[in-house]
Design an enzyme around this catalytic site. Sequence first.
Site, short mmCIF file in Angstrom:
data_model
loop_
_atom_site.label_atom_id
_atom_site.label_comp_id
_atom_site.label_asym_id
_atom_site.label_seq_id
_atom_site.Cartn_x
_atom_site.Cartn_y
_atom_site.Cartn_z
N THR A 37 0.82 -1.30 -0.01
CA THR A 37 0.06 0.12 0.08
C THR A 37 0.96 1.25 -0.02
OG1 THR A 37 -0.13 -0.02 2.39
CG2 THR A 37 -1.78 -1.32 1.25
N GLY A 38 2.10 1.10 -0.14
CA GLY A 38 2.93 2.33 0.01
C GLY A 38 3.14 2.87 -1.35
N ALA A 41 5.04 0.87 -4.30
CA ALA A 41 4.18 0.04 -4.78
C ALA A 41 3.04 0.55 -5.82
CB ALA A 41 3.42 -0.93 -3.91
N LYS A 42 2.67 1.69 -5.15
CA LYS A 42 1.73 2.56 -6.37
C LYS A 42 2.11 3.22 -7.46
CE LYS A 42 -1.34 3.63 -2.20
NZ LYS A 42 -1.77 4.72 -1.45
N ARG A 69 0.71 -3.31 6.81
CA ARG A 69 0.27 -3.47 8.04
C ARG A 69 -1.06 -2.87 8.20
NH1 ARG A 69 4.13 -4.37 11.91
NH2 ARG A 69 6.11 -4.42 11.41
N LYS A 169 16.98 -0.45 -1.52
CA LYS A 169 17.89 0.24 -1.04
C LYS A 169 17.35 1.40 0.26
CE LYS A 169 17.74 4.69 -3.64
NZ LYS A 169 17.74 5.51 -2.68
N LYS A 203 18.02 0.58 -16.19
CA LYS A 203 17.87 1.50 -17.15
C LYS A 203 18.27 0.82 -18.58
CE LYS A 203 17.78 5.92 -14.43
NZ LYS A 203 16.35 6.19 -15.08
N GLU A 237 18.93 16.86 -9.03
CA GLU A 237 17.50 16.85 -9.35
C GLU A 237 16.83 18.24 -9.11
OE1 GLU A 237 16.04 12.64 -7.38
OE2 GLU A 237 17.93 13.39 -6.19
N HIS A 261 23.79 4.63 -6.04
CA HIS A 261 23.45 4.74 -7.40
C HIS A 261 24.74 5.23 -8.19
CE1 HIS A 261 19.41 4.19 -7.01
NE2 HIS A 261 19.09 5.39 -6.37
#
Length: 496
Positions: A37-38, A41-42, A69, A169, A203, A237, A261
């Site tokens: 549900t995190g 995952a989404k 949980r 990680k 990648k 970034e 990375h």
Amino acid sequence: MTEQLKAAATSPATSSSVTTGTASRPGDHVIVLFGATGDLAKRKLLPGLFHLATAGLLPQRYRIVGTARSRGLSDAGFKQLAHAAVEEFGSTKPTGETWRAFEDALSFATTDHSDPSALVAAVQAAEKEIGGHPQRLFHLAIPPTGFGSTIEMLAASGLAEGARVIIEKPFGTDLASAKALNDTVHRVFDESRIFRIDHFLGKESVDNILAFRFANGLYEPVWNREHIEYMQIDVPETLTIEGRADFYEGTGAFRDMVVTHLLQVLGFVAMEPPTSLSATALRDEKQKVFDSLLPLDPKHVLRGQYDGYRTEPGVAPDSQTETFVALRANVENWRWAGVPFFLRTGKALRAGRQVVTIGFREPVLRMFSVDGCSTPSARRNEIVIDFADPGWISTRFLAKQPGPEMLLGEAEMTFRYADSSGAANALEAYERLILNAMQGDQSLFTTAAGVERLWEISAPLLEHQPPIEPYLPGSWGPSTVGQVTAPYRWHLPEDC
């Protein structure tokens, strides 16, 4: 869908991989997503698994058991969550027969380390539905603090037997914690069944570094200290920490990005030719690069923090956590001795890029006038590899300007993956790595020895960290960032 992928989608299932041209379909699987549900995952895992399904690259028979949980979430609720995730973040929309088949393969069980019976029952039910002896794959998309207890629960419940595990990680925060984590995992899983995932290595454009170097006689003969003057791996970034202070305050830019990375990409760029593209050969050569890295010298490291970071919710008002790091690394072997490797990454910078720059030595004789950027440092021959999806490779050189005079200007030749006829068939990094894990292919995953070696060379920096220097959001970092590469210049920004 290509004919090869159509063939994969209709081929008979077996307990081993089924090769279809260039695509290899895994055998039957039960995939268990911890942290289902995190955010990860989404955004990545559920959309990625569905894309694999649409491409015919999931097993003929599979089940996906989500676990977290979150109490009270039913199978139906998890299916709704997955539909929303794929609708928002997926490259393929959740419609049609493929979606219905994917949705039918989803189920959910609550994570309870003190009583794993619900999860055990869900996995057993999934295996019974498939029949035979499907492979189990656990993906731990959870905070590192939960790794140990989850691994122990899998062992105590019997679920770990014969299974494979994907671990996200960071792999520790220093040498001691990395060793402790590896010891914990190794008590339950053999190294051959552990997949430490780094999405940078999944990648297409990072993997193409190997093809670019080793399949082309133009480049491999000059890929050494006799011809290359410096290398840069630059991953700025534009994002801030975006409310992730609870994670970032204990991690920082170096632990979050460089160890996990940028140094991994350095391993690919600097490795010797492997004897084959097998996992063993590739990982052996990358490990040799890591073994040749000198300990990081704090005198060649710049740490920065963007103005406003300390006002982020959850950040200490006197925080010394770096949101920017630039450093010089040295590979002390016959190929690279004396060639500096410059690494830079940070939050809230001017642009978001993922670039490797290879700077070649300049000719000794200067018989030409150069138009445009006239300083010696700007007269450069470079190969630039942009490894952001979909990525590109550019060769930059000097050429004669049209006209009566012998006046040179900068020119470039560029290959763009987006223009490739096969671009439509490309998998995103997570999709490719999950497929590799199902196939048991560890080529693009990190090893225990590699992780520990990178923390070992990081020890001098972690023990004697340079002071934080401020920088403005939207800049290229602290004003002293040019000192890290002197007498060279950063490739970014791409101007004179």
